[in-house]
Write an enzyme that holds these catalytic residues in place. Sequence first.
Site, PDB file in Angstrom:
ATOM      1  CB  THR B 139      -2.170   9.126  -4.107  1.00 43.10           C
ATOM      2  OG1 THR B 139      -1.914   9.898  -2.933  1.00 43.10           O
ATOM      3  CG2 THR B 139      -3.630   9.237  -4.402  1.00 43.10           C
ATOM      4  CG  ASP B 141       0.671  12.425  -1.020  1.00 39.22           C
ATOM      5  OD1 ASP B 141       1.356  12.138  -0.018  1.00 39.22           O
ATOM      6  OD2 ASP B 141       1.166  12.837  -2.081  1.00 39.22           O
ATOM      7  CD  GLN B 296       6.307   8.019   4.854  1.00 39.61           C
ATOM      8  OE1 GLN B 296       5.334   8.486   5.437  1.00 39.61           O
ATOM      9  NE2 GLN B 296       7.455   8.670   4.779  1.00 39.61           N
TER      10      GLN B 296
END
Lengths: 416, 416
Positions: B139, B141, B296
């Site tokens: 991930t 995140d 990104q």
Amino acid sequence: MNAFYAQSGGVTAVINASACGVIETARKNKNKIGKVYAGRNGIIGALTEDLIDTSKESAASIAALRHTPSGAFGSCRFKLKSLEQNRREYERLIEVFKAHNIGYFFYNGGGDSADTCLKVSQLSETMDYPIKAIHIPKTVDNDLPITDNCPGFGSVAKYIAISTQEASFDVASMAKTSTKVFIIEVMGRHAGWIAAAGGLASTRDNPIPILILFPEVEFDQKKFLARVDAMVKKHGYCTVVVSEGVHWPDGRFLADTGLKDAFGHAQLGGAATVIAGMIQAELGLKNHWAVADYLQRAARHIASRTDVNMAYAMGKAAVQFALKGHNSVMPTVDRLSNKPFKWKVGMAPLNKVANVEKMMPDNFITKDGYGITQKCRNYLEPLIKGEDYPPYKDGMPKYVRMKAIAAPKKLPAFKL
Amino acid sequence: MNAFYAQSGGVTAVINASACGVIETARKNKNKIGKVYAGRNGIIGALTEDLIDTSKESAASIAALRHTPSGAFGSCRFKLKSLEQNRREYERLIEVFKAHNIGYFFYNGGGDSADTCLKVSQLSETMDYPIKAIHIPKTVDNDLPITDNCPGFGSVAKYIAISTQEASFDVASMAKTSTKVFIIEVMGRHAGWIAAAGGLASTRDNPIPILILFPEVEFDQKKFLARVDAMVKKHGYCTVVVSEGVHWPDGRFLADTGLKDAFGHAQLGGAATVIAGMIQAELGLKNHWAVADYLQRAARHIASRTDVNMAYAMGKAAVQFALKGHNSVMPTVDRLSNKPFKWKVGMAPLNKVANVEKMMPDNFITKDGYGITQKCRNYLEPLIKGEDYPPYKDGMPKYVRMKAIAAPKKLPAFKL
């Protein structure tokens, strides 16, 4: 005799490579050029006598300029008026040049800067001050005439081509259950050179369905949405590269949304958000959008080696031209052949460069208005060729900052 | 026995490196693992019996996955319901596994995917089908528990740190006469890990005035604008890194602008545009903004070598764990020391991973709420360390696409 060098207008990933070319070449000719003074914040540094003494910078620091993005000495958006309109500023320039024995003027910029450089070059005759003024081409917009391309453009083109390809891979892998359209907004208010570079994202090995929105082509919403719809139906996804300069048939920019924010002020635009909104609203297709903005012109980490080499060569040639006695000229990139790519340094008279904007040729855009032709590819491909990685330390690029020590002032202050 | 591998959720720059780790390790254990089938578009491929036969891909293609961003086999956003709620789907999975002799299940994703993997691992007992289910962490995140970090995050962090530094150099050089504030919007709806990485842009060698807006910190407009104003007065410019998840005290996202477009539809947001608007309106400071979005998480061109190595190691470990008979686990990155950075592969039970979101520790954010602490730096810095450039051809990265040939179907169609 000393030299003056300044950076002007929007900066690029490689303008410092030109600075490096100027300073290193001057240092190799110490018998002819004493010091190189760099204007702090461009021409403003000359007017305010804020002259950075580059002789205080180490050889290693100057060499590191070659791989450092942005304007190391500071750039500016400041246009000198004409000699007639503002003799005061020209007289001040001459005062500063005289006080610091400056005989060479190197100005690194785009179209407006070429005009300033031209005016300075004319001081020699009209105001009886001997100076050799050479313009060094620089612009991400690639809109200077005569030269094959402008240093700064090749690196933006490489960044946009790679970023568009990478994000397209991303959306392709998610399209089955999620995002169907990816939109990337790129720079270029009048000319679509950077948008065209987005077309390079689609290669023979990795074909990608891309629609490009050029400032040169009037935006036709109905036709555009139909194309997006058809592409998504055929390929499962598509990518839209939108130039910030895209406009409606009446000339209004798409980015001019006419929206007001909570304070009653006009909402800042972003053509990408407008395109995203209409794709969502009219086609119901989930989409994502990115705005590259400064990231694209600062992305030294993925600069084009060709571009870096050209930027350096332009700085070097400027000094060599000046030493040979030339005035009022600009070094150019002259393309000799596409495959293999060959080029040499040429020379253009400044009065043919100043205030001329080079647009994309019509035959670089496909008939339907949404793609680039093979001719355009042949032009663009050599410019993004080669990588030129900066050195790294602990995961971050080792970009250099100048000590930027000013030469002692000799004159009274000057009010801008 | 054959194996099933699938990619789930938002993709990353290095998820294919995990796929590479899985497939290469399986190929080294041909006596134990027959074929690796990859689900086309994640778990959907399992349900629809759309199984990509990775044995049809060359060793060179599989090796190239290591440097190719996105999900090479297709990912999806599709959450299996609980066994009780949707027994039909689980029965279908078992049918497909049986038909293709699949005994290993490798699921490469984030928190939701860990939950799915946990449920599949339980099939073994509750539905009497022998399977080893291993979750491979992924991930951008960085919000999975137990593991030190999640593959995918280090590369986003590196991209954001470098891009923020480069754009800050740009604005610094223009600030005298032009843009004073640069704003970059980054991903992270709930946790500010990616925003924190923006703080790495400021280094000892190149200090940059940066304000970070974290989702963890309630947005205080007055205090924020005062800080921007003070920074610009002191340094001449500043950079704002804003997480897409930044919200007002009442919980509303900043990106939720409440604006309507020309069609009367809600305008798509972008926290950066809101921040840009208020800086312009309230402080009158010229600014520029960028939204990195997919760029990104797809930016393989500047991936972190540490991250790539970890992603590969997680895929490799997953296969090794399965071969050792483990079920319902996830390989983890266990950090042993910061300086020098050392880590090893660990193992976490899936029931401790599923549905747990790891937030940033309070002591990673400075007291004023706008910066990262030294503790945070110590955590982040090793993760962006090292470059791992893909090979290039004619200026573009050589990313691979799979042939993606499906295994012949043996079962009747299944309606999702």
